[in-house]
Design a protein around this motif. Structure first.
Motif, PDB file in Angstrom:
ATOM      1  N   ASN A 124      48.417 -37.250  12.905  1.00 25.24           N
ATOM      2  CA  ASN A 124      48.291 -35.828  12.594  1.00 25.24           C
ATOM      3  C   ASN A 124      47.533 -35.540  11.311  1.00 25.24           C
ATOM      4  N   GLY A 125      47.274 -36.558  10.503  1.00 25.96           N
ATOM      5  CA  GLY A 125      46.569 -36.373   9.244  1.00 25.96           C
ATOM      6  C   GLY A 125      47.189 -37.192   8.126  1.00 25.96           C
ATOM      7  N   ALA A 126      46.917 -36.790   6.900  1.00 27.69           N
ATOM      8  CA  ALA A 126      47.373 -37.573   5.750  1.00 27.69           C
ATOM      9  C   ALA A 126      47.691 -36.668   4.568  1.00 27.69           C
ATOM     10  N   LEU A 127      48.604 -37.144   3.723  1.00 27.19           N
ATOM     11  CA  LEU A 127      48.963 -36.468   2.481  1.00 27.19           C
ATOM     12  C   LEU A 127      49.020 -37.524   1.388  1.00 27.19           C
ATOM     13  N   GLY A 128      48.258 -37.283   0.330  1.00 22.40           N
ATOM     14  CA  GLY A 128      48.255 -38.181  -0.820  1.00 22.40           C
ATOM     15  C   GLY A 128      48.532 -37.389  -2.084  1.00 22.40           C
ATOM     16  N   VAL A 129      49.124 -38.062  -3.068  1.00 21.34           N
ATOM     17  CA  VAL A 129      49.407 -37.427  -4.352  1.00 21.34           C
ATOM     18  C   VAL A 129      48.582 -38.131  -5.420  1.00 21.34           C
ATOM     19  N   GLY A 130      47.759 -37.352  -6.116  1.00 20.21           N
ATOM     20  CA  GLY A 130      46.900 -37.895  -7.158  1.00 20.21           C
ATOM     21  C   GLY A 130      47.688 -38.334  -8.380  1.00 20.21           C
ATOM     22  N   ILE A 131      47.333 -39.516  -8.902  1.00 21.11           N
ATOM     23  CA  ILE A 131      48.011 -40.061 -10.087  1.00 21.11           C
ATOM     24  C   ILE A 131      47.019 -40.491 -11.167  1.00 21.11           C
ATOM     25  N   GLY A 132      45.750 -40.127 -11.023  1.00 23.65           N
ATOM     26  CA  GLY A 132      44.742 -40.605 -11.953  1.00 23.65           C
ATOM     27  C   GLY A 132      44.258 -39.602 -12.979  1.00 23.65           C
ATOM     28  N   HIS A 133      44.645 -38.344 -12.835  1.00 18.12           N
ATOM     29  CA  HIS A 133      44.179 -37.300 -13.756  1.00 18.12           C
ATOM     30  C   HIS A 133      45.368 -36.459 -14.222  1.00 18.12           C
ATOM     31  N   VAL A 134      45.455 -36.264 -15.515  1.00 17.93           N
ATOM     32  CA  VAL A 134      46.529 -35.462 -16.108  1.00 17.93           C
ATOM     33  C   VAL A 134      46.211 -33.985 -15.940  1.00 17.93           C
ATOM     34  N   ARG A 135      47.220 -33.222 -15.625  1.00 14.06           N
ATOM     35  CA  ARG A 135      47.092 -31.760 -15.545  1.00 14.06           C
ATOM     36  C   ARG A 135      47.198 -31.235 -16.976  1.00 14.06           C
ATOM     37  N   GLU A 136      46.130 -30.746 -17.497  1.00 16.77           N
ATOM     38  CA  GLU A 136      46.069 -30.297 -18.882  1.00 16.77           C
ATOM     39  C   GLU A 136      46.955 -29.081 -19.117  1.00 16.77           C
ATOM     40  N   GLY A 137      47.639 -29.060 -20.254  1.00  7.79           N
ATOM     41  CA  GLY A 137      48.408 -27.901 -20.677  1.00  7.79           C
ATOM     42  C   GLY A 137      49.779 -27.751 -20.039  1.00  7.79           C
ATOM     43  N   VAL A 138      50.206 -28.719 -19.240  1.00 10.40           N
ATOM     44  CA  VAL A 138      51.514 -28.635 -18.591  1.00 10.40           C
ATOM     45  C   VAL A 138      52.245 -29.962 -18.765  1.00 10.40           C
ATOM     46  N   ARG A 139      53.484 -29.868 -19.224  1.00 12.80           N
ATOM     47  CA  ARG A 139      54.314 -31.066 -19.358  1.00 12.80           C
ATOM     48  C   ARG A 139      55.600 -30.855 -18.556  1.00 12.80           C
ATOM     49  N   PHE A 140      56.366 -31.912 -18.399  1.00 12.23           N
ATOM     50  CA  PHE A 140      57.557 -31.881 -17.565  1.00 12.23           C
ATOM     51  C   PHE A 140      58.544 -30.793 -17.989  1.00 12.23           C
ATOM     52  N   HIS A 141      58.790 -30.657 -19.278  1.00 11.34           N
ATOM     53  CA  HIS A 141      59.738 -29.637 -19.745  1.00 11.34           C
ATOM     54  C   HIS A 141      59.237 -28.222 -19.435  1.00 11.34           C
ATOM     55  N   ASP A 142      57.914 -28.029 -19.426  1.00  9.90           N
ATOM     56  CA  ASP A 142      57.361 -26.720 -19.055  1.00  9.90           C
ATOM     57  C   ASP A 142      57.724 -26.371 -17.619  1.00  9.90           C
ATOM     58  N   VAL A 143      57.630 -27.367 -16.737  1.00 14.37           N
ATOM     59  CA  VAL A 143      57.968 -27.145 -15.328  1.00 14.37           C
ATOM     60  C   VAL A 143      59.452 -26.819 -15.195  1.00 14.37           C
ATOM     61  N   LEU A 144      60.299 -27.597 -15.878  1.00 16.01           N
ATOM     62  CA  LEU A 144      61.738 -27.338 -15.803  1.00 16.01           C
ATOM     63  C   LEU A 144      62.069 -25.945 -16.318  1.00 16.01           C
ATOM     64  N   GLU A 145      61.454 -25.562 -17.432  1.00 14.95           N
ATOM     65  CA  GLU A 145      61.697 -24.232 -17.998  1.00 14.95           C
ATOM     66  C   GLU A 145      61.279 -23.140 -17.020  1.00 14.95           C
ATOM     67  N   GLU A 146      60.132 -23.312 -16.387  1.00 12.64           N
ATOM     68  CA  GLU A 146      59.637 -22.345 -15.399  1.00 12.64           C
ATOM     69  C   GLU A 146      60.626 -22.189 -14.244  1.00 12.64           C
ATOM     70  N   LEU A 147      61.320 -23.267 -13.907  1.00 13.01           N
ATOM     71  CA  LEU A 147      62.291 -23.247 -12.816  1.00 13.01           C
ATOM     72  C   LEU A 147      63.696 -22.871 -13.270  1.00 13.01           C
ATOM     73  N   GLY A 148      63.856 -22.617 -14.570  1.00 13.32           N
ATOM     74  CA  GLY A 148      65.159 -22.236 -15.098  1.00 13.32           C
ATOM     75  C   GLY A 148      66.118 -23.406 -15.242  1.00 13.32           C
ATOM     76  N   LEU A 149      65.584 -24.624 -15.388  1.00 14.62           N
ATOM     77  CA  LEU A 149      66.424 -25.813 -15.541  1.00 14.62           C
ATOM     78  C   LEU A 149      66.405 -26.300 -16.985  1.00 14.62           C
ATOM     79  N   ASP A 150      67.551 -26.717 -17.473  1.00 10.20           N
ATOM     80  CA  ASP A 150      67.671 -27.311 -18.800  1.00 10.20           C
ATOM     81  C   ASP A 150      67.069 -28.718 -18.733  1.00 10.20           C
ATOM     82  N   PRO A 151      66.168 -29.093 -19.650  1.00  9.28           N
ATOM     83  CA  PRO A 151      65.558 -30.421 -19.593  1.00  9.28           C
ATOM     84  C   PRO A 151      66.531 -31.561 -19.886  1.00  9.28           C
ATOM     85  N   GLY A 152      67.686 -31.224 -20.439  1.00  7.34           N
ATOM     86  CA  GLY A 152      68.699 -32.249 -20.688  1.00  7.34           C
ATOM     87  C   GLY A 152      68.145 -33.427 -21.462  1.00  7.34           C
ATOM     88  N   VAL A 153      68.323 -34.624 -20.925  1.00  3.63           N
ATOM     89  CA  VAL A 153      67.892 -35.858 -21.600  1.00  3.63           C
ATOM     90  C   VAL A 153      66.538 -36.351 -21.084  1.00  3.63           C
TER      91      VAL A 153
END
Length: 186
Positions: A36-65
């Motif tokens: 039916n096709g293919a799905l791949g996730v890129g791991i070679g280029h950083v998304r500029e201006g966004v870090r993991f805690h930014d994503v959690l904050e956007e989703l209303g999650l505490d980054p915890g540890v």
């Protein structure tokens, strides 16, 4: 194609001189590939201006540890959708095995587990993905677009993003400097 010819669990590398400049030096973990096709996730280029805690904050999650890691540019399709590629020591109800390389999760459960320090031991996050319709990837591979490498776990989890393209070629025993950016016809 037979199931052995599908590329799930492998790393797809953009060939030098690839026809689509958006994918130059692209490194994709092939998560799904079938008739039916293919799905791949890129791991070679950083998304500029966004870090993991930014994503959690956007989703209303505490980054915890959780560490505040950089986020990968997973691909041009659904760039706001998040994916966690991770070791197989954690699994949720929506986790997909990407054997033998890793697992893929895209739920809030994995984010909460990482924030609580109870998630997978190895992980990275990407926003977006690369998708191909039925037969599309196979056609691109015939026209000097992609090389399907084995799934090298050390490239995924122990190599910085900017070094993953070259490191995957080296793990395959190929010097990328010797690759031509043109193809011919026999």
């Amino acid at each position: 194609m037979t199931s052995e010819q599908y590329l799930s669990g492998r790393i797809l590398l953009a060939m030098p001189g690839m026809f689509d400049p958006r994918f130059e030096r692209s490194v994709n973990v092939m998560c799904v590939h079938d008739e039916n096709g293919a799905l791949g996730v890129g791991i070679g280029h950083v998304r500029e201006g966004v870090r993991f805690h930014d994503v959690l904050e956007e989703l209303g999650l505490d980054p915890g540890v959780s560490p505040n890691r950089e986020i990968m540019h997973g691909g041009p399709v659904e760039p706001g959708r998040g994916f966690i590629l991770h070791s197989t020591d954690w699994g949720g109800s929506d986790t997909i095995a990407v054997a033998p390389l890793c697992a893929l999760s895209a739920s809030m459960d994995v984010l909460r587990a990482i924030a609580a320090g109870q998630g997978p031991s190895q992980w990275l996050m990407a926003l977006g993905y690369a998708g191909w319709g039925a037969g599309q990837l196979e056609g691109e591979m015939r026209h000097h677009g992609w090389y399907a490498a084995e799934g090298h776990r050390e490239v995924l989890f122990a190599t910085p993003p900017e070094g993953r393209w070259s490191a995957t070629w080296r793990a395959e025993g190929i010097d990328p400097a010797l690759l031509s950016n043109e193809t011919g016809r026999a």
